[in-house]
Design an enzyme around this catalytic site. Structure first.
Site, PDB file in Angstrom:
ATOM      1  N   HIS A  45      41.712 -33.673  28.111  1.00  0.00           N
ATOM      2  CA  HIS A  45      42.609 -34.542  27.341  1.00  0.00           C
ATOM      3  C   HIS A  45      43.524 -35.304  28.289  1.00  0.00           C
ATOM      4  O   HIS A  45      43.746 -34.867  29.411  1.00  0.00           O
ATOM      5  CB  HIS A  45      43.555 -33.717  26.466  1.00  0.00           C
ATOM      6  CG  HIS A  45      42.911 -32.728  25.564  1.00  0.00           C
ATOM      7  ND1 HIS A  45      42.803 -32.926  24.209  1.00  0.00           N
ATOM      8  CD2 HIS A  45      42.365 -31.507  25.801  1.00  0.00           C
ATOM      9  CE1 HIS A  45      42.224 -31.865  23.653  1.00  0.00           C
ATOM     10  NE2 HIS A  45      41.946 -31.003  24.598  1.00  0.00           N
ATOM     11  N   TYR A  46      44.095 -36.425  27.807  1.00  0.00           N
ATOM     12  CA  TYR A  46      45.330 -36.891  28.431  1.00  0.00           C
ATOM     13  C   TYR A  46      46.460 -36.659  27.435  1.00  0.00           C
ATOM     14  O   TYR A  46      46.244 -36.618  26.223  1.00  0.00           O
ATOM     15  CB  TYR A  46      45.275 -38.333  28.927  1.00  0.00           C
ATOM     16  CG  TYR A  46      45.069 -39.462  27.938  1.00  0.00           C
ATOM     17  CD1 TYR A  46      45.890 -39.646  26.843  1.00  0.00           C
ATOM     18  CD2 TYR A  46      44.069 -40.405  28.159  1.00  0.00           C
ATOM     19  CE1 TYR A  46      45.714 -40.708  25.983  1.00  0.00           C
ATOM     20  CE2 TYR A  46      43.881 -41.469  27.298  1.00  0.00           C
ATOM     21  CZ  TYR A  46      44.708 -41.622  26.204  1.00  0.00           C
ATOM     22  OH  TYR A  46      44.527 -42.664  25.353  1.00  0.00           O
ATOM     23  N   THR A  47      47.669 -36.471  27.994  1.00  0.00           N
ATOM     24  CA  THR A  47      48.792 -36.103  27.130  1.00  0.00           C
ATOM     25  C   THR A  47      49.317 -37.279  26.319  1.00  0.00           C
ATOM     26  O   THR A  47      49.879 -37.095  25.246  1.00  0.00           O
ATOM     27  CB  THR A  47      49.958 -35.555  27.969  1.00  0.00           C
ATOM     28  OG1 THR A  47      50.325 -36.562  28.927  1.00  0.00           O
ATOM     29  CG2 THR A  47      49.554 -34.282  28.701  1.00  0.00           C
ATOM     30  N   GLU A 112      44.866 -30.345  29.598  1.00  0.00           N
ATOM     31  CA  GLU A 112      45.609 -31.593  29.413  1.00  0.00           C
ATOM     32  C   GLU A 112      45.960 -32.182  30.776  1.00  0.00           C
ATOM     33  O   GLU A 112      46.406 -31.459  31.681  1.00  0.00           O
ATOM     34  CB  GLU A 112      46.915 -31.347  28.642  1.00  0.00           C
ATOM     35  CG  GLU A 112      46.734 -30.942  27.200  1.00  0.00           C
ATOM     36  CD  GLU A 112      46.617 -32.140  26.248  1.00  0.00           C
ATOM     37  OE1 GLU A 112      46.688 -33.303  26.728  1.00  0.00           O
ATOM     38  OE2 GLU A 112      46.443 -31.892  25.045  1.00  0.00           O
ATOM     39  N   HIS A 150      37.996 -35.043  24.805  1.00  0.00           N
ATOM     40  CA  HIS A 150      38.419 -34.798  23.425  1.00  0.00           C
ATOM     41  C   HIS A 150      37.736 -35.794  22.485  1.00  0.00           C
ATOM     42  O   HIS A 150      37.272 -35.450  21.406  1.00  0.00           O
ATOM     43  CB  HIS A 150      39.947 -34.942  23.347  1.00  0.00           C
ATOM     44  CG  HIS A 150      40.556 -34.347  22.129  1.00  0.00           C
ATOM     45  ND1 HIS A 150      41.876 -34.507  21.815  1.00  0.00           N
ATOM     46  CD2 HIS A 150      40.025 -33.582  21.132  1.00  0.00           C
ATOM     47  CE1 HIS A 150      42.142 -33.852  20.685  1.00  0.00           C
ATOM     48  NE2 HIS A 150      41.037 -33.294  20.247  1.00  0.00           N
ATOM     49  N   ASP A 160      41.092 -39.977  23.798  1.00  0.00           N
ATOM     50  CA  ASP A 160      41.344 -39.449  25.147  1.00  0.00           C
ATOM     51  C   ASP A 160      40.168 -38.602  25.624  1.00  0.00           C
ATOM     52  O   ASP A 160      39.468 -38.010  24.796  1.00  0.00           O
ATOM     53  CB  ASP A 160      42.646 -38.624  25.172  1.00  0.00           C
ATOM     54  CG  ASP A 160      42.596 -37.372  24.296  1.00  0.00           C
ATOM     55  OD1 ASP A 160      42.177 -37.487  23.121  1.00  0.00           O
ATOM     56  OD2 ASP A 160      42.967 -36.286  24.781  1.00  0.00           O
TER      57      ASP A 160
HETATM   58 ZN   LIG Z   1      43.335 -34.753  23.250  1.00  0.00          ZN
END
Ligand SMILES: [Zn+2]
Length: 251
Positions: A45-47, A112, A150, A160
């Protein structure tokens, strides 16, 4: 007052009590033949937040949708935080599917990356991610090919880690799927939807889901934004992927 105190104490105990080691309904007759339940997938993921500190706070409390977490958070400087133990179920994936895995939180490790969704991923951050992937795939016996984004498992809801994420660099280090050159021209009758499904994407109707799958595929395998329909290059990438077995563990 005393009664209220007792009620609060009971609620506190109920909230914190762990499950009994053995079911009191049954006679405990232990077998030595078992091991720990294991994750089989890693979701990146990216935050989407401004700073690592902000992301740490969110992942230990919640966002507008409720409580959220992840097993790991990697800062832009490469520092790795662990928020949930590997054996526990973190709340990072939400509804979606990858292959036959319909409860992704139960079967995955969530990582993340502190990134706002626009800036390039920092080299130190990707370096730490590669080290962590090496550790997790070795220690938890997760197949190195089973590293996805994700958006791959929830294309209609998520974008993301997006088109800037360096999937090819991950593949060069042995993680995830990537077509090895030269790309092959698909034969007549090649069905790209079956190929997407074989990779793990949920391509079921309605058509809106398919368009979202194409966007996620473009982000992941073409590094490009937009494009809701498959083009000739997509078909070459998909056909080549179907002809190449994922790398085995240890390669
Ligand atoms: Zn995500």
């Amino acid at each position: 007052m005393r009664r209220i105190g007792t009620v609060f104490a009971a609620a506190w105990l109920a909230g914190c009590a762990s499950l009994p080691a053995h079911n009191p309904l049954a006679t405990w007759a232990p077998s030595p033949n078992y091991d720990q339940r294991r994750a089989g997938l890693i979701v990146l993921h990216y935050t989407g937040e401004g700073s690592t500190a902000e992301a740490l706070r969110t992942l230990r409390t919640g966002n507008s949708g409720g409580p959220v977490s992840a097993h790991y958070l990697i800062g832009a400087d490469g520092h790795i935080y662990q928020l949930v133990a590997d054996a526990q179920r973190a709340w990072h994936a939400g509804p979606g599917r990858w292959g036959t895995l319909a409860d992704v939180n139960s079967g995955s490790i969530g990582i993340e990356l502190a990134n706002d969704g626009h800036a390039p991923f920092a080299p130190a951050q990707i370096g730490s991610l590669l080290r962590l992937l090496g550790d997790l795939t070795t220690r938890l016996h997760i197949p190195p090919s089973q590293v996805i984004g994700h958006e791959d498992m929830a294309p209609a809801r998520k974008i993301d880690p997006g088109p800037q994420f360096p999937w090819q660099q991950l593949a060069d280090a042995g993680f995830g799927r990537w077509p090895r050159a030269p790309l092959l021209d698909p034969p007549p009758g090649f069905d790209p939807w079956l190929a997407l499904q074989a990779l793990g994407y949920a391509v079921d109707p309605p058509p809106a889901q398919r368009a979202a799958v194409v966007r996620a595929f473009h982000h992941h395998f073409r590094g490009m934004e937009g494009g809701w329909q498959l083009d000739a290059q997509d078909l070459r990438v998909l056909y080549t992927l179907t002809r190449q077995a994922p790398p085995a563990a240890g390669q």
